[in-house]
Design a protein around this motif. Structure first.
Motif, PDB file in Angstrom:
ATOM      1  N   ARG A  16       0.838  -1.198   0.000  1.00  0.00           N
ATOM      2  CA  ARG A  16       0.000   0.000   0.000  1.00  0.00           C
ATOM      3  C   ARG A  16       0.870   1.244   0.000  1.00  0.00           C
ATOM      4  O   ARG A  16       2.046   1.195   0.312  1.00  0.00           O
ATOM      5  N   GLY A  17       0.256   2.381  -0.304  1.00  0.00           N
ATOM      6  CA  GLY A  17       0.910   3.673  -0.148  1.00  0.00           C
ATOM      7  C   GLY A  17       2.245   3.792  -0.852  1.00  0.00           C
ATOM      8  O   GLY A  17       2.379   3.468  -2.036  1.00  0.00           O
ATOM      9  N   SER A  40      -2.404  -6.856   4.569  1.00  0.00           N
ATOM     10  CA  SER A  40      -3.183  -6.408   3.407  1.00  0.00           C
ATOM     11  C   SER A  40      -3.086  -7.418   2.267  1.00  0.00           C
ATOM     12  O   SER A  40      -2.566  -7.131   1.186  1.00  0.00           O
ATOM     13  N   ASP A 180       0.748  11.363   1.170  1.00  0.00           N
ATOM     14  CA  ASP A 180      -0.622  10.855   1.099  1.00  0.00           C
ATOM     15  C   ASP A 180      -0.625   9.328   1.157  1.00  0.00           C
ATOM     16  O   ASP A 180      -0.113   8.658   0.265  1.00  0.00           O
ATOM     17  N   SER A 181      -1.196   8.781   2.218  1.00  0.00           N
ATOM     18  CA  SER A 181      -1.233   7.337   2.431  1.00  0.00           C
ATOM     19  C   SER A 181      -2.340   7.021   3.427  1.00  0.00           C
ATOM     20  O   SER A 181      -2.942   7.923   4.016  1.00  0.00           O
ATOM     21  N   ASP A 182      -2.583   5.737   3.630  1.00  0.00           N
ATOM     22  CA  ASP A 182      -3.580   5.342   4.627  1.00  0.00           C
ATOM     23  C   ASP A 182      -3.201   5.854   6.007  1.00  0.00           C
ATOM     24  O   ASP A 182      -4.064   6.232   6.811  1.00  0.00           O
ATOM     25  N   MET A 183      -1.901   5.858   6.309  1.00  0.00           N
ATOM     26  CA  MET A 183      -1.428   6.297   7.618  1.00  0.00           C
ATOM     27  C   MET A 183      -1.567   7.796   7.801  1.00  0.00           C
ATOM     28  O   MET A 183      -1.800   8.281   8.911  1.00  0.00           O
ATOM     29  N   PRO A 185      -3.438  10.491   5.479  1.00  0.00           N
ATOM     30  CA  PRO A 185      -4.137  10.933   4.261  1.00  0.00           C
ATOM     31  C   PRO A 185      -4.045  12.441   4.049  1.00  0.00           C
ATOM     32  O   PRO A 185      -4.008  13.229   4.998  1.00  0.00           O
TER      33      PRO A 185
END
Length: 237
Positions: A16-17, A40, A180-183, A185
């Motif tokens: 991710r990310g 994930s 910008d990432s899930d951790m 945003p």
């Protein structure tokens, strides 16, 4: 970009990310890419199908499991350690086990993975550790332990850069700011506060981090080692 064609690349923490952007970019450059994931699975399998990379489940907090996986990839050309975790809050109230787990993932894992990779890494190989600008600057309360782990990466990179330099192996840290990432945003509750510290008032895009990584991993990065490559929009300026 074909400078990385046929290179053997392992990305630790790639589903991710920033990690997914790294997998996509190295794959697009023609490298043979494997990446790890923890929880994930669906995202990892989708990314593997998209890019042709190999997805491998691994627990970065388990030293024996991690080093066995690194060893299994043979003679690497590039190791990118992106797996990390974030624990924020009042140090008087934070769970001590959570802090120790963060140290395992953010400090011990990069060190042991880098050393294991170097045992059989090809000459002129590349080791990249995704750190954080918070290794240089922690401008808000609650981030002491996290900043400590990222400052530890700085010392690690400087030392390993000297240890492996005689083989042409470079060791560097990429230090993103808000990305910008899930951790973290770009539209998250802390975004406005973070942007207030920055010269360029936006989150970085994961693809921008990946472009820097492929530059450092390619032939143009041959004389860059033991360094912190900050990409933070002026967050730490």
């Amino acid at each position: 970009m074909t400078d990385l064609a046929q290179k053997n690349v392992l990305v630790l923490g790639g589903s991710r990310g920033i990690g997914a952007a790294l997998v996509r970019r190295f794959s697009a450059a023609g490298a043979t890419v494997a990446f790890t994931y923890a929880g994930s699975r669906d995202a990892a399998e989708a990314l593997a199908a998209e890019t042709g990379a190999t997805a491998l489940r691994a627990n970065s907090a388990d030293r024996a499991e991690l080093t066995a996986l690194v060893s299994s990839r043979g003679s690497l050309d590039v190791l990118v350690v992106n797996a990390g975790t974030l624990v924020l809050g009042d140090p008087l109230e934070l769970d001590a086990d959570a802090i120790d787990h963060m140290i395992d993932v953010n400090v011990r894992a990069p060190y042991h993975a880098s050393v294991e990779a170097a045992r059989r890494m090809n000459e002129n190989g590349r080791i990249l550790i995704i750190g954080s600008v918070n290794g240089d600057r922690m401008p808000f309360a609650g981030g002491a332990a996290y900043a400590m782990t990222k400052s530890a990466v700085q010392g690690m990179v400087r030392g390993l850069g000297r240890d492996f330099g005689h083989r042409g192996i470079t060791v560097n840290s990429i230090q993103p700011g808000p990305t910008d990432s899930d951790m973290n945003p770009a539209e998250g509750p802390m975004a406005a506060t973070m942007h207030s510290f920055m010269a360029i008032k936006r989150h970085a895009r994961p693809t921008e981090i990946a472009e820097l990584a492929t530059y450092l991993a390619g032939p143009h990065g041959a004389m860059i080692t033991g360094s912190m490559q900050t990409i933070d929009g002026g967050f730490g300026a």
